[in-house]
Design a protein around this motif. Structure first.
Motif, PDB file in Angstrom:
ATOM      1  N   PHE A  56       0.836  -1.211   0.000  1.00  0.00           N
ATOM      2  CA  PHE A  56       0.000   0.000   0.000  1.00  0.00           C
ATOM      3  C   PHE A  56       0.867   1.256   0.000  1.00  0.00           C
ATOM      4  CE2 PHE A  56      -2.154   3.393   2.406  1.00  0.00           C
ATOM      5  CZ  PHE A  56      -3.240   3.616   1.554  1.00  0.00           C
ATOM      6  N   ALA A  57       1.948   1.241   0.785  1.00  0.00           N
ATOM      7  CA  ALA A  57       2.834   2.406   0.846  1.00  0.00           C
ATOM      8  C   ALA A  57       3.477   2.676  -0.512  1.00  0.00           C
ATOM      9  CB  ALA A  57       3.906   2.189   1.914  1.00  0.00           C
ATOM     10  N   VAL A  58       3.910   1.620  -1.191  1.00  0.00           N
ATOM     11  CA  VAL A  58       4.512   1.786  -2.522  1.00  0.00           C
ATOM     12  C   VAL A  58       3.486   2.336  -3.504  1.00  0.00           C
ATOM     13  CG1 VAL A  58       5.518   0.543  -4.475  1.00  0.00           C
ATOM     14  CG2 VAL A  58       6.269   0.012  -2.152  1.00  0.00           C
ATOM     15  N   TRP A  59       2.273   1.786  -3.469  1.00  0.00           N
ATOM     16  CA  TRP A  59       1.212   2.277  -4.358  1.00  0.00           C
ATOM     17  C   TRP A  59       0.919   3.749  -4.097  1.00  0.00           C
ATOM     18  CZ3 TRP A  59      -3.598   4.293  -3.062  1.00  0.00           C
ATOM     19  CH2 TRP A  59      -4.481   4.506  -4.136  1.00  0.00           C
ATOM     20  N   SER A 114       1.263   9.566  -5.573  1.00  0.00           N
ATOM     21  CA  SER A 114       1.414  10.926  -5.032  1.00  0.00           C
ATOM     22  C   SER A 114       2.886  11.320  -5.034  1.00  0.00           C
ATOM     23  CB  SER A 114       0.854  10.997  -3.610  1.00  0.00           C
ATOM     24  OG  SER A 114      -0.469  10.505  -3.558  1.00  0.00           O
ATOM     25  N   PRO A 115       3.378  11.842  -6.149  1.00  0.00           N
ATOM     26  CA  PRO A 115       4.796  12.229  -6.228  1.00  0.00           C
ATOM     27  C   PRO A 115       5.211  13.230  -5.155  1.00  0.00           C
ATOM     28  CG  PRO A 115       3.785  12.204  -8.398  1.00  0.00           C
ATOM     29  CD  PRO A 115       2.669  12.036  -7.416  1.00  0.00           C
ATOM     30  N   ASP A 116       4.245  14.063  -4.685  1.00  0.00           N
ATOM     31  CA  ASP A 116       4.595  15.041  -3.648  1.00  0.00           C
ATOM     32  C   ASP A 116       5.039  14.364  -2.355  1.00  0.00           C
ATOM     33  OD1 ASP A 116       3.936  17.034  -5.408  1.00  0.00           O
ATOM     34  OD2 ASP A 116       1.903  17.331  -4.605  1.00  0.00           O
ATOM     35  N   LEU A 117       4.509  13.178  -2.105  1.00  0.00           N
ATOM     36  CA  LEU A 117       4.875  12.461  -0.884  1.00  0.00           C
ATOM     37  C   LEU A 117       6.298  11.912  -0.949  1.00  0.00           C
ATOM     38  CD1 LEU A 117       1.615  10.410  -0.132  1.00  0.00           C
ATOM     39  CD2 LEU A 117       2.439  12.456   1.058  1.00  0.00           C
ATOM     40  N   GLN A 118       6.812  11.740  -2.146  1.00  0.00           N
ATOM     41  CA  GLN A 118       8.131  11.128  -2.304  1.00  0.00           C
ATOM     42  C   GLN A 118       9.240  11.966  -1.676  1.00  0.00           C
ATOM     43  OE1 GLN A 118       8.834  10.002  -6.391  1.00  0.00           O
ATOM     44  NE2 GLN A 118       6.825   9.006  -6.595  1.00  0.00           N
ATOM     45  N   SER A 119       9.007  13.265  -1.575  1.00  0.00           N
ATOM     46  CA  SER A 119      10.025  14.131  -0.971  1.00  0.00           C
ATOM     47  C   SER A 119      10.151  13.921   0.537  1.00  0.00           C
ATOM     48  CB  SER A 119       9.694  15.600  -1.250  1.00  0.00           C
ATOM     49  OG  SER A 119       8.419  15.942  -0.700  1.00  0.00           O
ATOM     50  N   SER A 120       9.157  13.221   1.117  1.00  0.00           N
ATOM     51  CA  SER A 120       9.166  13.020   2.573  1.00  0.00           C
ATOM     52  C   SER A 120       9.796  11.689   2.980  1.00  0.00           C
ATOM     53  CB  SER A 120       7.738  13.090   3.119  1.00  0.00           C
ATOM     54  OG  SER A 120       6.930  12.072   2.551  1.00  0.00           O
ATOM     55  N   VAL A 121      10.221  10.885   2.009  1.00  0.00           N
ATOM     56  CA  VAL A 121      10.846   9.597   2.315  1.00  0.00           C
ATOM     57  C   VAL A 121      12.272   9.596   1.788  1.00  0.00           C
ATOM     58  CG1 VAL A 121       8.637   8.385   2.235  1.00  0.00           C
ATOM     59  CG2 VAL A 121      10.025   8.528   0.169  1.00  0.00           C
ATOM     60  N   PRO A 122      13.135   8.752   2.338  1.00  0.00           N
ATOM     61  CA  PRO A 122      14.526   8.706   1.881  1.00  0.00           C
ATOM     62  C   PRO A 122      14.631   8.412   0.384  1.00  0.00           C
ATOM     63  CG  PRO A 122      14.279   7.515   3.945  1.00  0.00           C
ATOM     64  CD  PRO A 122      12.894   7.856   3.476  1.00  0.00           C
TER      65      PRO A 122
END
Length: 379
Positions: free
Chosen positions: A74-77, A82-90
């Motif tokens: 689910f997290a990967v999906w 939501s590309p904006d969320l990608q900035s919040s993960v390593p």
């Protein structure tokens, strides 16, 4: 902290801690309600335990693995949507998002096959299953993995029907080896944990063929299995509050077996064909136990499917060790074999011969020590 150390920290944290917590917490209600589910092991017969003990440990292991991978999927999906969320993960996770997503369908097909074995083990724990029916289902699941999902060893043989057959036998053999090893508190789960950890190290230090990228998918699978086993061992440490049962041993043996088939051992270095022996090396103890037990039963004219007290652990106790000492001895031998497996993927052929020689010498020492008891029994 270096980028590699940070990535390894996040990988270990997300693959070990969640399944360990889920497995450990799930097993408390399972322990409480095991009697209602019919999952109870009673003293007597070939069993050496003296108290009525729940049998549902495998359900906790299964829950730890399934819930962790469900949350991860689910997290990967969500991150891909939501590309904006990608900035919040390593950055480590962002780089591998597409690769992980491409393997999700394969992962869930594998977990579905493992769940079939959990259901089989659950029924076996409750009321027993005819051994021939059990073997038929195990072979069917193994055949699906090899022919349906395309997982299988190559071992530089190049004959497809032979490698497929060996892959099926490997899967069924490991399922039953862990099942047979589950005869003392903490034994099968602890040995499986050591093997999972050893093979995860191999995956993280051996790149996939044609690339310099570690085998993160297989490593993550083994680490999640390891984490779930650690949660189970919290309850299974002596004196055990719950046993793994057939549901757990079938699942653990299956996932470890398939993970080894999915892996690449020689990486980009063709001069290390001996690296394919790493699975045999790390599995030396469970395979030794299964082989000797079957040999003893057949030699004595008994059914190979009927349990008894002729296992490696029981024979160590007959030599004078306590049950805890016997389990720790098997841990030590398994750990040594695990270190040897890691070394096999990094050394030259000449050095590999010495590594394999150490393992063979250790097993020979075990056989020599055991032969003393065999002679006493024959006399």
């Amino acid at each position: 902290m270096s980028e590699f150390s940070s990535s390894l920290f996040w990988l270990l944290g997300l693959t070990l801690i969640p399944p360990a917590i889920i497995s450990a917490l799930t097993l408390y209600p399972i322990r409480r309600h095991a009697g209602r589910l019919g999952l109870v092991a009673r003293p007597g017969g070939h069993s050496t335990h003296v108290n009525v003990t729940p049998l549902g440990g495998g359900l906790g292991i299964w829950a730890g693995i399934m819930i962790t991978f469900a949350a991860g999927t689910f997290a990967v999906w969500l991150l891909r949507q939501s590309p904006d969320l990608q900035s919040s993960v390593p950055e480590f996770f962002v780089v591998h998002l597409d690769g992980v997503w491409s393997r999700c369908a394969q992962l869930w097909a594998l977990l579905g096959a493992g769940s079939v074995l959990v259901a089989l083990g659950f029924i076996d724990d409750r009321r027993g299953v005819n051994p021939w029916i059990r073997l038929a289902i195990e072979f069917a699941v193994a055949g699906y993995v090899v022919y349906g999902l395309g997982f299988g060893l190559t071992a530089f043989i190049g004959i497809e029907w032979l490698t497929n057959l060996l892959s099926i036998l490997w899967i069924v053999g490991l399922i039953n080896s862990f099942n047979m090893l589950d005869n003392m508190d903490g034994l099968s789960g602890g040995v499986a944990a050591i093997i999972s950890a050893s093979m995860a190290i191999v995956m993280l230090t051996t790149p996939e063929s044609g690339s310099m990228v570690s085998q993160l998918f297989v490593a993550a699978l083994l680490l999640v299995v390891l984490g779930s086993l650690l949660g189970f061992l919290w309850h299974n440490r002596p004196p055990a509050k719950i046993f793994m049962g057939d549901a757990g041993s079938y699942l653990v043996g299956f996932l470890i077996a398939v993970a080894m088939l999915m892996a690449t051992y020689a990486g980009n270095i063709s001069e290390r064909p001996h690296a394919v022996l790493a699975p045999l090396c790390v599995m030396a103890v469970p395979l030794y136990d299964m082989t000797t037990v079957l040999w003893i039963r057949i030699r004595e004219g008994r059914s190979p499917f009927v349990g008894d007290r002729s296992h490696f652990s029981h024979r160590l106790v007959d030599l004078g060790l306590s049950r805890v000492q016997a389990v720790l001895t098997i841990y030590l031998v398994t750990g040594t074999c695990g270190i040897a497996a890691v070394l096999l993927t990094t050394v030259s052929i000449f050095q590999a011969v010495m590594v394999i020689g150490v393992v063979l010498c250790m097993l020979s020492l075990v056989i020599i020590l055991e032969s003393t008891q065999w002679r006493n029994n024959d006399s």
